[in-house]
Design a protein around this motif. Structure first.
Motif, PDB file in Angstrom:
ATOM      1  N   VAL A 134       0.859  -1.179   0.000  1.00  0.00           N
ATOM      2  CA  VAL A 134       0.000   0.000   0.000  1.00  0.00           C
ATOM      3  C   VAL A 134       0.895   1.229   0.000  1.00  0.00           C
ATOM      4  O   VAL A 134       1.692   1.425   0.916  1.00  0.00           O
ATOM      5  CB  VAL A 134      -0.910   0.033   1.241  1.00  0.00           C
ATOM      6  N   CYS A 135       0.787   2.033  -1.032  1.00  0.00           N
ATOM      7  CA  CYS A 135       1.643   3.207  -1.100  1.00  0.00           C
ATOM      8  C   CYS A 135       1.156   4.249  -0.103  1.00  0.00           C
ATOM      9  O   CYS A 135      -0.013   4.609  -0.096  1.00  0.00           O
ATOM     10  CB  CYS A 135       1.656   3.801  -2.497  1.00  0.00           C
ATOM     11  N   THR A 136       2.057   4.674   0.772  1.00  0.00           N
ATOM     12  CA  THR A 136       1.714   5.773   1.677  1.00  0.00           C
ATOM     13  C   THR A 136       2.713   6.906   1.486  1.00  0.00           C
ATOM     14  O   THR A 136       2.962   7.688   2.376  1.00  0.00           O
ATOM     15  CB  THR A 136       1.720   5.323   3.149  1.00  0.00           C
ATOM     16  N   SER A 145       2.456  11.655  -2.450  1.00  0.00           N
ATOM     17  CA  SER A 145       1.180  12.011  -3.073  1.00  0.00           C
ATOM     18  C   SER A 145       0.032  11.208  -2.468  1.00  0.00           C
ATOM     19  O   SER A 145      -1.061  11.733  -2.258  1.00  0.00           O
ATOM     20  CB  SER A 145       1.235  11.777  -4.585  1.00  0.00           C
ATOM     21  N   CYS A 146       0.275   9.937  -2.218  1.00  0.00           N
ATOM     22  CA  CYS A 146      -0.775   9.119  -1.617  1.00  0.00           C
ATOM     23  C   CYS A 146      -1.062   9.576  -0.188  1.00  0.00           C
ATOM     24  O   CYS A 146      -2.202   9.574   0.258  1.00  0.00           O
ATOM     25  CB  CYS A 146      -0.393   7.647  -1.657  1.00  0.00           C
ATOM     26  N   HIS A 147      -0.016   9.996   0.517  1.00  0.00           N
ATOM     27  CA  HIS A 147      -0.178  10.559   1.855  1.00  0.00           C
ATOM     28  C   HIS A 147      -1.153  11.730   1.819  1.00  0.00           C
ATOM     29  O   HIS A 147      -1.993  11.881   2.707  1.00  0.00           O
ATOM     30  CB  HIS A 147       1.186  11.012   2.384  1.00  0.00           C
ATOM     31  N   ALA A 154       2.524   5.493  -9.361  1.00  0.00           N
ATOM     32  CA  ALA A 154       1.150   5.553  -9.861  1.00  0.00           C
ATOM     33  C   ALA A 154       0.371   6.571  -9.045  1.00  0.00           C
ATOM     34  O   ALA A 154      -0.756   6.320  -8.621  1.00  0.00           O
ATOM     35  CB  ALA A 154       0.493   4.182  -9.789  1.00  0.00           C
ATOM     36  N   CYS A 155       0.975   7.719  -8.839  1.00  0.00           N
ATOM     37  CA  CYS A 155       0.343   8.736  -8.005  1.00  0.00           C
ATOM     38  C   CYS A 155      -0.930   9.249  -8.655  1.00  0.00           C
ATOM     39  O   CYS A 155      -1.751   9.876  -7.988  1.00  0.00           O
ATOM     40  CB  CYS A 155       1.292   9.882  -7.745  1.00  0.00           C
ATOM     41  N   ASP A 156      -1.096   9.006  -9.966  1.00  0.00           N
ATOM     42  CA  ASP A 156      -2.347   9.421 -10.601  1.00  0.00           C
ATOM     43  C   ASP A 156      -3.509   8.567 -10.106  1.00  0.00           C
ATOM     44  O   ASP A 156      -4.670   8.916 -10.307  1.00  0.00           O
ATOM     45  CB  ASP A 156      -2.254   9.363 -12.131  1.00  0.00           C
TER      46      ASP A 156
HETATM   47  S1  FES Z   1       2.977   8.502  -3.877  1.00  0.00           S
HETATM   48 FE1  FES Z   1       1.750   6.733  -3.988  1.00  0.00          FE
HETATM   49  S2  FES Z   1       2.072   6.058  -6.008  1.00  0.00           S
HETATM   50 FE2  FES Z   1       3.338   7.821  -5.894  1.00  0.00          FE
END
Ligand code: FES
Ligand SMILES: Cc1cc2nc3c(=O)[nH]c(=O)nc-3n(C[C@H](O)[C@H](O)[C@H](O)COP(=O)(O)O)c2cc1C
Ligand code: SF4
Lengths: 239, 445
Positions: A137-139, A142-144, A177-179
């Motif tokens: 799970v990306c944290t 951008s995901c943050h 994949a921040c989009d």
């Molecule tokens: S910060 Fe989550 S994919 Fe880039």
């Protein structure tokens, strides 16, 4: 019998234990114990050098051996194939267990310690069993900014509730994949944007070996993360 | 503000179904530039076209590709072309789209690039997490081999080239070019001391040209449309288009291709839809998480190109804009950022290894209310001591954005620390705590 050592010293002429303690005396005298005591003592030349396991002694699954050998053939220096080989072994064994490391070492003719030095450097190589499946799970940044931490916690909670085993669930750095923020990679399948309510569905899919969140993965032809590849509006007024 | 129609180049056909196959790619004119470069042009001509086009590196440093390729010695020693597809910087996701949708463009770029420097072996180092993109790229490479565009005696022109897709295993530092080379040689991805530069002693100590995915994707365009047409788009010193990854607090995060020099306001508001309803832009990272932040007032009306961003005290970097709106507390963001760099520091040099660690610890104190006002001073000092003192620029990549936040939003950091401290005091005497701006978020341990 004394054998000449690479550093020129003769076995048998090595300092006595009492001599070796001189370094330690010095530390005590100066009142500054070194963290790594004994660093200035000569190497222990009686100790067995690290050995490269022999193919004759290690049973390597033939398909793994063929895979590693093929990868070694792609590079001018076969050692370049270390990461691909470890990845292949990890896929085969679930993680880089001792037998897995011995097998790669035997095929690649390097020491297991060398492989371990590589495996410990890279996030995706596991020397401990963390699970055959993964949910990263990306944290990251951008995901943050889209509340990814809550999504991560929801997935962990759902996994605990469902007693999901054999799965490496962890927070991960930017997956590129921040989009799709916030997003996760489930065994390589990128899904997003996620909401805490998606957690049970992701866990259920991993448990049942299905693709999670159909239609919301990066590769689903009917799905596009918002904006990715959208032709930019040409004559749109500023908002 | 009027919008000049965006010149689509790299993303022109990106939505074409089946673009990832050679058939569709060639139907749309693909591989024509490669044919010209291999069968009709001398390597020197290819190289001089790349130089004259002024293509600047799209991977971070913005160094002119032609110049770098020009450093590669002549002669028939083993030379290498390496494509950097490690793309792991928070905020960057442009290479992913190019590889996934248009892999043959990259393959074509690699062939032309290798031709220009006389390399017979090329590698694409793609980050391990890009499993799907790696598969797509491998399929494209296999198609190119089958068509005789790779391998021995390409198009009967006496030019040999092998192209290998090499997958990483999760380490941001392998995006740094010399770390990448070590990783590709089967070692830990520790950056090397420079000089010698890769152009002289790179992969296996041979002359090596390393370029980003997007940089190499520009090469077929230069050869295909000609130097002059290529240079028509862009600003004074930044030619061509840029795929910009916009993410963070915007309505339409995504990749947008713009001419270099496009005003940032246009990219963020018109293309990416601007901030969410009722929100204002507090600040943004113009070039990925490694770039010093610019406040909305400072930065939105600047032109998005290499030289303007540098003059504004930031950088274009990989071309990723991360927008932060006014609802976001900066301390948890800074902490998350520092966490990333601490995790990814390879540990080879002290200012970076220790500096990233202490920055995380001090930001944790600021966030948890254990910080004294002096801590912010110390935090600033640590950043200053990292900058310029590391072997590679990963250390700076944390010190610059964090340092810029501390300077530009000092009051917010002080307030955050003070509020958290008051909350702790209140808890001690068992009174209800004052509301904190947001719950602290900390990254993986
Ligand atoms: S910060 Fe989550 S994919 Fe880039
Ligand atoms: C810590 C660090 C990470 C980097 N990551 C990447 C990356 O993921 N992709 C990339 O193309 N360049 C990355 N770079 C920049 C490369 O070192 C190098 O400048 C670039 O690949 C050169 O290609 P270009 O001239 O085409 O931009 C990174 C640099 C540093 C210091
Ligand atoms: S700056 Fe950091 S990442 Fe770069 S070499 Fe030094 S310790 Fe490693």
């Amino acid at each position: 019998m004394s054998a000449r050592q690479p550093n020129g010293s003769i076995r048998g002429e090595r300092p006595l234990v009492a001599d070796r303690l001189v370094g330690l005396d010095h530390q005590i005298a100066s009142g500054k114990p070194s963290v790594a005591g004994g660093w200035d003592l000569p190497a222990d030349l009686d100790k067995d050098p690290a050995v490269i396991p022999q193919l004759a002694d290690v049973r390597v699954p033939p398909e793994l051996k063929a895979d590693i050998e093929y990868r070694m053939s792609l590079y001018p220096d076969a050692r370049s194939a270390v990461i691909p080989a470890l990845r292949a072994a990890q896929r085969h064994h679930g993680y880089l267990s001792t037998p897995a490391m011995l097998q790669v070492a035997a095929v690649m003719k390097v020491t297991p310690a060398y492989l371990s030095s590589i495996a410990s450097f890279y996030d995706m190589l596991n020397e401990e069993p963390r699970g055959r499946h993964y949910v990263y799970v990306c944290t990251s940044v951008s995901c943050h900014l889209s509340n990814a931490k809550a999504v991560y916690e929801a997935i962990v909670e759902a996994a605990e509730e469902a007693e999901l085993g054999d799965t490496d669930i962890r927070e991960f750095e930017c997956l590129g994949a921040c989009d799709m923020q916030p997003m996760a990679s489930v065994d390589g399948r990128y899904v997003g944007p996620l909401d805490v309510s998606d957690a049970p569905a992701i866990v259920a899919a991993v448990r049942e070996g299905r693709k999670p969140l159909p239609g919301r993965g990066l590769e689903d032809s009917d799905h596009m993360p918002p904006g990715a590849g959208d032709p930019p509006p040409q004559e749109e007024a500023p908002q | 503000m009027t919008t000049a129609p965006t010149p689509m180049r790299l993303l022109k056909d990106i939505d074409e179904p089946g673009l990832a196959t050679r058939e569709v790619y060639e139907r749309l004119g693909g591989y024509a530039a490669m044919r010209r470069a291999v069968t009709e042009m001398e390597p020197d001509e290819v190289l001089s076209d790349i130089s004259e086009s002024d293509v600047r590196g799209r991977g971070g440093a913005g160094f002119a590709m032609g110049k770098k390729a020009g450093f590669i010695p002549k002669g028939d020693m083993d030379k290498y072309l390496v494509c950097n597809a490690d793309e792991s910087e928070p905020g960057a996701f442009k290479d992913r789209v190019l590889i996934q949708r248009n892999p043959h463009l990259l393959v074509e770029g690699c062939i032309i690039g290798a031709r220009a420097i006389g390399a017979n072996k090329a590698f694409i180092y793609i980050r391990g997490e890009y499993e799907l993109q790696g598969d797509i790229l491998e399929a494209a490479v296999a198609e190119a081999y089958a068509a005789g565009y790779l391998g021995r005696d390409i198009l009967d022109a006496g030019f040999d080239l092998d192209l290998v897709v090499h997958r990483g295993a999760g380490a941001y530092i392998c995006g740094e070019e010399t770390g990448l080379l070590d990783s590709l040689e089967g070692k830990r991805g520790n950056p090397r001391l420079k000089p010698p530069f890769p152009a002289n002693a790179g992969l296996y100590q041979g002359p090596t040209l390393i370029n980003n995915v997007e940089t190499l994707c520009n090469v077929p365009l230069v050869i295909g449309m000609g130097v002059e047409a290529y240079r028509e788009v862009g600003s004074d010193q930044s030619k061509g288009t840029k795929v910009v990854s916009v993410s963070g607090n915007v309505k339409r995060p995504g990749n947008y291709e713009v001419a270099l020099g496009t005003p940032i306001r246009e990219i963020v508001y018109e293309l990416a839809g601007g901030p969410l309803e009722g929100r204002e832009i507090k600040c943004f990272f113009p070039g990925g998480s490694s770039a010093p932040v610019l406040t909305g007032d400072e930065g939105l009306d600047l032109a998005y190109d290499f030289e303007t961003m540098a003059a504004a005290g930031s950088m274009l970097g990989s071309g990723s804009i991360i927008v932060v709106d006014d609802a976001q507390p900066l301390v948890p963001l800074a902490l998350r950022l520092a966490h990333f760099y601490r995790h990814e520091s390879c540990g080879k040099c002290t200012p970076c290894r220790e500096g990233t660690n202490w920055t995380v610890k001090m930001l944790e104190r600021v966030d948890s209310g254990e910080a004294t006002p002096m801590d912010l001073e110390l935090l600033q000092q640590v950043q200053t001591n990292i900058e310029g003192n590391c072997l590679c620029v990963l250390g700076d990549s944390m010190a610059m954005p964090i340092g810029s936040m501390l300077v530009k939003f000092r009051a917010e950091f002080e307030q955050h620390a003070e509020r958290a401290r008051m909350r702790n005091d209140a808890a001690l005497v068992e009174q209800p705590a004052p509301e904190l701006a947001a719950t602290p978020q900390v990254g993986p341990a």
